[in-house]
Scaffold this active site. Structure first.
Site, short mmCIF file in Angstrom:
data_model
loop_
_atom_site.label_atom_id
_atom_site.label_comp_id
_atom_site.label_asym_id
_atom_site.label_seq_id
_atom_site.Cartn_x
_atom_site.Cartn_y
_atom_site.Cartn_z
N ASP A 108 3.85 5.75 9.82
CA ASP A 108 3.40 4.57 9.07
C ASP A 108 2.43 3.68 9.84
O ASP A 108 2.41 2.46 9.64
CB ASP A 108 4.61 3.77 8.58
CG ASP A 108 5.24 4.45 7.37
OD1 ASP A 108 4.49 4.99 6.54
OD2 ASP A 108 6.48 4.46 7.27
N ASP A 168 3.76 9.10 0.48
CA ASP A 168 3.35 7.77 0.93
C ASP A 168 2.25 7.83 1.99
O ASP A 168 1.43 6.92 2.13
CB ASP A 168 4.52 6.99 1.54
CG ASP A 168 5.86 7.25 0.88
OD1 ASP A 168 6.04 8.34 0.31
OD2 ASP A 168 6.74 6.39 0.97
N GLY A 226 10.14 21.07 -2.04
CA GLY A 226 10.09 19.63 -2.23
C GLY A 226 11.50 19.06 -2.26
O GLY A 226 12.46 19.78 -2.57
N THR A 228 13.60 14.93 -2.74
CA THR A 228 13.42 13.48 -2.80
C THR A 228 14.17 12.82 -1.66
O THR A 228 15.10 13.40 -1.09
CB THR A 228 13.87 12.90 -4.15
OG1 THR A 228 13.25 11.62 -4.30
CG2 THR A 228 15.39 12.74 -4.24
N ARG A 240 7.65 4.64 -7.22
CA ARG A 240 6.68 4.23 -6.19
C ARG A 240 5.94 5.43 -5.63
O ARG A 240 4.76 5.33 -5.30
CB ARG A 240 7.34 3.39 -5.10
CG ARG A 240 6.29 2.68 -4.26
CD ARG A 240 6.79 1.49 -3.48
NE ARG A 240 7.85 1.80 -2.55
CZ ARG A 240 9.13 1.55 -2.76
NH1 ARG A 240 9.53 0.98 -3.89
NH2 ARG A 240 10.03 1.86 -1.87
N TRP A 244 2.09 5.79 -5.20
CA TRP A 244 1.38 6.19 -3.96
C TRP A 244 0.44 7.35 -4.28
O TRP A 244 -0.65 7.46 -3.71
CB TRP A 244 2.35 6.61 -2.85
CG TRP A 244 3.24 5.56 -2.25
CD1 TRP A 244 4.57 5.72 -1.94
CD2 TRP A 244 2.90 4.23 -1.80
NE1 TRP A 244 5.07 4.56 -1.37
CE2 TRP A 244 4.07 3.64 -1.26
CE3 TRP A 244 1.73 3.48 -1.83
CZ2 TRP A 244 4.10 2.34 -0.74
CZ3 TRP A 244 1.75 2.18 -1.32
CH2 TRP A 244 2.92 1.63 -0.78
N SER A 356 14.98 0.82 -1.89
CA SER A 356 15.71 2.10 -1.87
C SER A 356 17.00 1.95 -2.65
O SER A 356 17.87 1.17 -2.26
CB SER A 356 16.06 2.46 -0.42
OG SER A 356 14.92 2.95 0.25
N1 GLY Z 1 6.79 4.09 2.24
C1 GLY Z 1 8.15 3.85 1.96
C2 GLY Z 1 8.39 3.25 0.66
O1 GLY Z 1 7.51 3.19 -0.20
O2 GLY Z 1 9.51 2.78 0.44
#
Ligand code: GLY
Length: 395
Positions: A108, A168, A226, A228, A240, A244, A356
């Protein structure tokens, strides 16, 4: 292309001005508490607590300071100076963080260093901002796997359970393009390009919904499967993550100019729009819609709006108009129904975001549900700024 939400109102010019004015004032009110410290990733009961510069999210708060600086310098030089001084204190903190490798063993670096240090460098010529951001770019490319051609998201590089990218990361890559431009060294851009192609090929499913994360074989680099982390379940579309994907494919086109990324963008955006509830602000996973008793993710709407406004720059006029309208409609809804209007109810900018949300089928920790999230605040302000003027990206 089917036009959805034809009757939804779009945000008006005076609402954009009013919203931006409130955001800048709210950021300024927060400076005494949040100059030496940062706002946490999520609010609690609507209020952010101060935190050290350790999480992946602190760059968004500094980004809000720089967006406020840009807005204020149009009309109030003294306020702009106060904001600039605060931004510089935060850049010092980011330089210290990368020099001392404090919580930087993850991908990040773009989320951290683009809206803080690249922004400060572009806006004020900050040398420390430039230095910190180039060091962050070096840190990011160290996570590249040549076999498989991707940047690993999280955790130690030699563990099979970490051998994956996440959608992301498309927002982390502009830092690398910027670093190549600044240094004249193509290595950053080359790695970014390789990652973009691997990511787009694998995280986007046939129906243009998206995987949050995608694993690769450690030996051969072949795409594996893949999964999640923050979405409701494998196979659903985390709201989200899809956003992204929208902003990420727009940036992928901006930097690579590959024509196929325009189609990818349109299809990923179309999937998103077709799964929105009536007010155009998604539930936290696109599996849910009107009538479901689930939290929203207002940050997703602001991120998607930024992506649409970016992509509209490169599209044919008729398509550009369609996506600019969607963006203005989503922002109208965020402004009317989700944005903070009274500093007594929150010290953030936008309510009803979800960081989250743990489900029986995902692997994330439960936090920041139905609260302000710091990137939701940042991207709301970025979207408003994009509508207010011709904005030079921090990304
Ligand atoms: N990049 C982590 C999130 O969107 O929670």
């Amino acid at each position: 292309m089917e036009i959805l939400f034809a009757d939804m109102p779009a945000i008006a010019e005076e609402e954009i001005s009013e919203a931006l004015r409130f955001c800048a004032e709210q950021v300024e009110r927060n400076l005494p508490e949040f100059t030496d410290k940062f706002q946490k990733a999520y609010s609690e009961g609507g209020f952010y607590q101060p935190t050290e510069n350790r999480d992946w999210t602190t760059g968004f708060w500094t980004g809000e300071i720089w967006l406020s600086y840009e807005y204020r310098r149009e009309s109030d030089a003294a306020a702009a100076e106060r904001l600039k001084a605060a931004g510089e204190v935060q850049i010092d903190s980011f330089l210290h963080r990368i020099d001392n490798k404090i919580e930087v063993d993850h991908h990040d670096m773009g989320f951290l260093y683009s809206p803080s240090c690249v922004a400060g460098y572009k806006l004020t010529g900050s040398k420390k901002g430039r230095e910190a951001a180039i060091k962050a770019a070096d840190q990011l490319i160290a996570r590249f796997h040549p076999v498989g051609a991707f940047i690993q998201a999280w955790g130690p590089m030699d563990a099979p359970e970490n051998h994956r990218l996440i959608i992301d990361c498309l927002l982390n890559l502009p830092l690398l393009y910027w670093a190549s431009e600044e240094t004249g060294d193509a290595k950053y851009r080359d790695i970014a390009e390789k990652h973009i192609h691997t990511a787009i090929k694998n995280v986007i499913r046939e129906d243009y919904s998206t995987w949050h994360t995608f694993f690769f074989d450690m030996e051969t680099g072949a795409p594996d499967h893949g999964a999640t982390c923050q979405g409701y379940r494998d196979g659903s579309a985390w709201a989200r993550g899809q956003a992204w994907g929208i902003y990420g494919s727009a940036l992928a086109y901006k930097y690579t100019k590959r024509a196929e990324y325009i189609d990818i963008f349109k299809n990923v955006a179309q999937y998103y729009l077709a799964h929105l509830p009536k007010d155009m602000v998604p539930f936290w996973d696109l599996e849910f819609t009107d009538g479901d008793d689930q939290p929203r993710d207002s940050s997703s709407a602001s991120i998607a709006a930024c992506g649409m406004l970016e992509m509209a720059k490169y599209m044919e006029p008729a398509d550009a108009e369609i996506y600019r309208k969607y963006a203005r409609q989503m922002l109208k809804s965020v402004y009317d129904g989700y944005a903070v209007k009274d500093a007594k109810e929150s010290n953030g900018l936008v309510l009803h975001s979800t960081y989250s949300n743990h489900s029986p089928y995902n692997t994330c920790n439960h936090c920041g549900v139905d609260e302000c999230n710091i990137w939701g605040d940042y991207f709301y302000m970025e979207a408003l700024t994009r509508l207010h003027k011709d904005w030079e990206l921090y990304w």
